[in-house]
Design an enzyme around this catalytic site. Sequence first.
Site, PDB file in Angstrom:
ATOM      1  N   ASP A  86      -3.843  -7.549   0.166  1.00 38.61           N
ATOM      2  CA  ASP A  86      -2.953  -8.621  -1.033  1.00 38.61           C
ATOM      3  C   ASP A  86      -2.664  -9.197   0.864  1.00 38.61           C
ATOM      4  OD1 ASP A  86      -4.111  -7.239  -2.800  1.00 38.61           O
ATOM      5  OD2 ASP A  86      -2.153  -6.482  -3.661  1.00 38.61           O
TER       6      ASP A  86
HETATM    7  N1  URA Z   1      -3.954  -1.812  -2.809  1.00 37.50           N
HETATM    8  C1  URA Z   1      -3.279  -2.535  -3.665  1.00 37.50           C
HETATM    9  O1  URA Z   1      -2.589  -2.661  -4.615  1.00 37.50           O
HETATM   10  N2  URA Z   1      -3.122  -3.944  -2.303  1.00 37.50           N
HETATM   11  C2  URA Z   1      -3.665  -3.867  -1.423  1.00 37.50           C
HETATM   12  O2  URA Z   1      -3.444  -4.866  -0.939  1.00 37.50           O
HETATM   13  C3  URA Z   1      -4.199  -2.792  -0.857  1.00 37.50           C
HETATM   14  C4  URA Z   1      -4.972  -1.962  -1.761  1.00 37.50           C
END
Ligand code: URA
Length: 240
Positions: A105
């Site tokens: 993310d």
């Molecule tokens: N899980 C998430 O919620 N975000 C990420 O970036 C990676 C795994």
Amino acid sequence: MKEERLDKLLAAQGTWSRREIKDFVRRGAVTVNGKNVRTADVKITTDDEVIVFGKRIALKKHLYLMMNKPMGVVSASRGDDCPTVVDLVPAELKRKGLFPAGRLDKDTTGFVLITDDGAFAHDILSPKRHIPKTYIATLDGVLTQQVADAFAGGIPLKNEDKCLPAQLTILDDHTAQVVLHEGMYHQIKRMFAACGLHVEKLHRIAMGAMLLDETLAEGQCRELTAQELELVQNRDGLKE
Ligand code: URA
């Protein structure tokens, strides 16, 4: 060692187009193992000594980079408004076709593997291969053994199949290490949300058995060695 056309291997380095290469080969700018070559279709391997305009070229078919992704950067090759992890790759390592193998993310930090090798990326991301990815999550509430048990049992997410079992180790009241064997959208955040907890910070520390190089400042990257790539592909993950 697989043989490839000279222009194909040189173009894969990302510095010149096939057309430019054909042109300067014809003009005599290239030697292979000490011999001047004048046609770009000669077959070579990555072990051959190739000199272009007097400079030895380190021939690599593919590039594999480990980046310490900062917050606010998107895991993509192109972004509309935001900088991408590929934008952060310095000029001397840039080549055509680079992309991040898997997505973090925008607000997640840590280990992103950037490559131009689609088959390798597919392999390490395939749910069938179960390559573990290890994260450190900081939560707004207090972690309990019940949460760890729920992760181990496989959390059911809305509109999706139940998650695969994930290992959660409580590091302190608000911090956990989480190991995932798959990569669904916002998976860790949604798994904690299903347990009534909000993720305040998320940092990926390892892919397979390969730890993020802590000497990399945020936004920096470096090449992975062949040995390190094997660690990335290790299904056992980090040792206890
Ligand atoms: N899980 C998430 O919620 N975000 C990420 O970036 C990676 C795994």
